[in-house]
Design an enzyme around this catalytic site. Structure first.
Site, PDB file in Angstrom:
ATOM      1  N   LYS A   1       9.221 -15.507 -11.662  1.00  0.00           N
ATOM      2  CA  LYS A   1       8.332 -14.475 -12.171  1.00  0.00           C
ATOM      3  C   LYS A   1       7.203 -15.114 -12.980  1.00  0.00           C
ATOM      4  O   LYS A   1       7.442 -15.907 -13.905  1.00  0.00           O
ATOM      5  CB  LYS A   1       9.128 -13.503 -13.048  1.00  0.00           C
ATOM      6  CG  LYS A   1       8.305 -12.349 -13.595  1.00  0.00           C
ATOM      7  CD  LYS A   1       9.172 -11.411 -14.420  1.00  0.00           C
ATOM      8  CE  LYS A   1       8.346 -10.270 -14.988  1.00  0.00           C
ATOM      9  NZ  LYS A   1       9.184  -9.342 -15.794  1.00  0.00           N
TER      10      LYS A   1
ATOM     11  N   PHE B   1      -4.919   3.122  14.295  1.00  0.00           N
ATOM     12  CA  PHE B   1      -5.201   4.118  13.262  1.00  0.00           C
ATOM     13  C   PHE B   1      -6.280   3.577  12.335  1.00  0.00           C
ATOM     14  O   PHE B   1      -6.381   2.368  12.109  1.00  0.00           O
ATOM     15  CB  PHE B   1      -3.934   4.433  12.468  1.00  0.00           C
ATOM     16  CG  PHE B   1      -3.041   5.442  13.123  1.00  0.00           C
ATOM     17  CD1 PHE B   1      -2.813   6.674  12.535  1.00  0.00           C
ATOM     18  CD2 PHE B   1      -2.419   5.163  14.335  1.00  0.00           C
ATOM     19  CE1 PHE B   1      -1.988   7.615  13.135  1.00  0.00           C
ATOM     20  CE2 PHE B   1      -1.598   6.086  14.951  1.00  0.00           C
ATOM     21  CZ  PHE B   1      -1.386   7.327  14.346  1.00  0.00           C
TER      22      PHE B   1
ATOM     23  N   LYS C   1     -13.711   0.155  14.925  1.00  0.00           N
ATOM     24  CA  LYS C   1     -12.358  -0.380  15.083  1.00  0.00           C
ATOM     25  C   LYS C   1     -11.885  -0.242  16.524  1.00  0.00           C
ATOM     26  O   LYS C   1     -11.245  -1.149  17.064  1.00  0.00           O
ATOM     27  CB  LYS C   1     -11.409   0.355  14.133  1.00  0.00           C
ATOM     28  CG  LYS C   1     -10.050  -0.297  13.983  1.00  0.00           C
ATOM     29  CD  LYS C   1      -9.275   0.321  12.828  1.00  0.00           C
ATOM     30  CE  LYS C   1      -7.993  -0.452  12.552  1.00  0.00           C
ATOM     31  NZ  LYS C   1      -7.250   0.094  11.388  1.00  0.00           N
TER      32      LYS C   1
ATOM     33  N   LYS D   1     -11.024  -3.854  18.372  1.00  0.00           N
ATOM     34  CA  LYS D   1      -9.614  -4.123  18.694  1.00  0.00           C
ATOM     35  C   LYS D   1      -9.337  -4.008  20.196  1.00  0.00           C
ATOM     36  O   LYS D   1      -8.196  -4.214  20.629  1.00  0.00           O
ATOM     37  CB  LYS D   1      -8.687  -3.148  17.951  1.00  0.00           C
ATOM     38  CG  LYS D   1      -8.966  -2.968  16.470  1.00  0.00           C
ATOM     39  CD  LYS D   1      -8.840  -4.225  15.660  1.00  0.00           C
ATOM     40  CE  LYS D   1      -9.047  -3.921  14.177  1.00  0.00           C
ATOM     41  NZ  LYS D   1      -9.119  -5.134  13.352  1.00  0.00           N
TER      42      LYS D   1
ATOM     43  N   ASN E   1       0.851  -1.192   0.000  1.00  0.00           N
ATOM     44  CA  ASN E   1       0.000   0.000   0.000  1.00  0.00           C
ATOM     45  C   ASN E   1       0.887   1.242   0.000  1.00  0.00           C
ATOM     46  O   ASN E   1       2.107   1.154  -0.076  1.00  0.00           O
ATOM     47  CB  ASN E   1      -0.970  -0.019   1.190  1.00  0.00           C
ATOM     48  CG  ASN E   1      -0.245  -0.132   2.525  1.00  0.00           C
ATOM     49  OD1 ASN E   1       0.541   0.734   2.898  1.00  0.00           O
ATOM     50  ND2 ASN E   1      -0.501  -1.225   3.245  1.00  0.00           N
TER      51      ASN E   1
ATOM     52  N   ASP F   1      -3.736  -6.615   4.766  1.00  0.00           N
ATOM     53  CA  ASP F   1      -4.756  -7.473   5.387  1.00  0.00           C
ATOM     54  C   ASP F   1      -4.728  -8.895   4.843  1.00  0.00           C
ATOM     55  O   ASP F   1      -5.174  -9.834   5.511  1.00  0.00           O
ATOM     56  CB  ASP F   1      -6.147  -6.881   5.149  1.00  0.00           C
ATOM     57  CG  ASP F   1      -6.333  -5.555   5.881  1.00  0.00           C
ATOM     58  OD1 ASP F   1      -5.859  -5.452   7.022  1.00  0.00           O
ATOM     59  OD2 ASP F   1      -6.939  -4.635   5.301  1.00  0.00           O
TER      60      ASP F   1
END
Length: 394
Positions: free
Chosen positions: A289, A321, A335, A339, A209, A279
């Site tokens: 490859k 976060f 969240k 959590k 990301n 995730d």
């Protein structure tokens, strides 16, 4: 840790000059901009070139030396400094400063500065105990100078008594206290995660990301500034990790980050999950490859690091976060609960100046007890301090 600070080290003529080299090195490694001003006598003990090499700045010695760029050097150094450290501070320079004498580059600069001054006396015991020297110290203290008293021991002259300059480590610690008086994380250990994880697809590709690690690293730096010990678990980051971070664990995948965090969580008082771990990971990673015209990747769920910490944290405090493009507050509150976190930092990454790989952020802080604090556009360094303010108050 001291990136925004300017420290002027004033070196006077005593055998303890050699200790000032270690001090300059420590300040420089902590990120401070360090300038050195020396007396002519000091230059007889340690060459200016030594301090120029350690500080990466020219050393000021001679009031009348030719200058490449025009400036009134003693005034510019005096104005620039956030802190002046006189190390060693000889009897001669203490008496001159108390009397207001400015007859060389060092004393002229010191009389011109409005910065905080820390003096570290070093001299023979009889000189230190002399009424004139003690009177000078009393006068300078009354003017706001701070002092680190000399230690007792074997002196260069062969006498045993009080007069040895304190060690560079002690001077450095005092400098931190003077430059950063907010030390509310002293005695605390904070585990911070930062950056993106990478999940291999084949020998050359991966899933990841946009996280740069900037927010997490700014939090780690802020903890150090406020006296804490930091364990930084870092994935891929574009931001520079400072050398003064106590412990850095570099990881690649989310499973690697999970293992690192869970192995360290027992050492910590606070855990701040600023990283953006992937995730999902690829079920079967190709050795070579992939060259197929069409590719189907089977993904499997990665372990939820924050949830795992939430289950075992006990009385430790957990910050998570939440970066979203819509339904920010609802998802952040979800969240926070799922959590078992104590605070969530929610970011709407669609807003200009917020999100990944920028130096600024916009956030909403929500605590377990329902307190909400909106943070308008600010630097990530400033937001790091706001997060730590709210966290220490929980």
């Amino acid at each position: 840790m001291l990136e925004s600070k300017n420290v002027l080290v004033a070196v006077t003529g005593g055998i303890a000059c050699y200790k000032a080299c270690g001090l300059v090195s420590a300040l420089k490694k902590a990120g401070a901009c360090v300038n050195v001003v020396m007396t002519a006598h000091a230059a007889e003990f340690v060459a200016p070139l030594t301090f120029e090499t350690l500080s990466a700045n020219p050393v000021a010695c001679d009031m009348f030396a030719p200058k490449e760029h025009w400036e009134v050097e003693h005034v510019s150094l005096a104005k620039k400094a956030d802190l002046v450290i006189i190390a060693p501070a000889t009897a001669n320079v203490l008496d001159k400063l108390a009397a207001g004498i400015a007859d060389d580059m060092l004393t002229t600069t010191l009389l011109a500065t409005k910065a905080k001054v820390l003096a570290c006396p070093a001299m023979n015991t009889a000189m230190y105990e002399n009424e004139a020297v003690q009177s000078a110290i009393k006068t300078l203290k009354a003017r706001g100078y701070e002092f680190l008293e000399p230690e007792s021991g074997l002196l260069a002259c062969g006498d045993v008594g009080k007069g040895r300059m304190c060690e560079p480590e002690e001077i450095y610690a005092k400098a931190l206290d003077m430059l950063m008086p907010k030390r509310d994380y002293a005695g605390k250990t904070v585990l911070v995660t930062a950056g993106a994880t990478r999940e291999d697809i084949d020998g050359v590709r991966f899933i990841s990301n946009y996280s740069s690690g900037k927010m997490g690293i700014e939090i780690a730096k802020a903890v150090k500034n406020r006296g804490g010990r930091v364990i930084l678990v870092a994935g891929f980051v574009t931001a520079k990790i400072p050398a003064y971070i106590d412990e850095t664990v570099s990881v690649k995948s989310t499973c690697d980050m999970y293992d690192a965090v869970m192995s360290k969580v027992g050492e910590c008082d606070f855990v701040i999950k600023a990283a953006a771990p992937a995730d999902y990971r690829v079920e079967k990673v190709a050795d070579d490859k992939i060259k197929d015209s069409e590719v189907t990747l089977e993904l499997t769920k990665n372990p939820d690091i924050a949830k795992a910490v939430g289950k075992v944290k006990g009385d430790k405090k957990l910050v998570v976060f939440c970066a979203e493009k819509r339904e920010l507050i609802e998802r952040a509150e979800g969240k926070l609960k799922s959590k078992n976190a104590d605070m969530v930092v929610a970011n709407d990454v669609t807003k200009e100046g917020a999100g990944f790989d920028v130096d600024t952020n916009i956030a909403t802080l929500i605590t377990k007890d329902g307190k909400v604090r909106d943070c308008e556009l600010m630097t990530k360094a400033a937001l790091a301090d706001v997060i730590l303010d709210e966290l220490i108050a929980l």
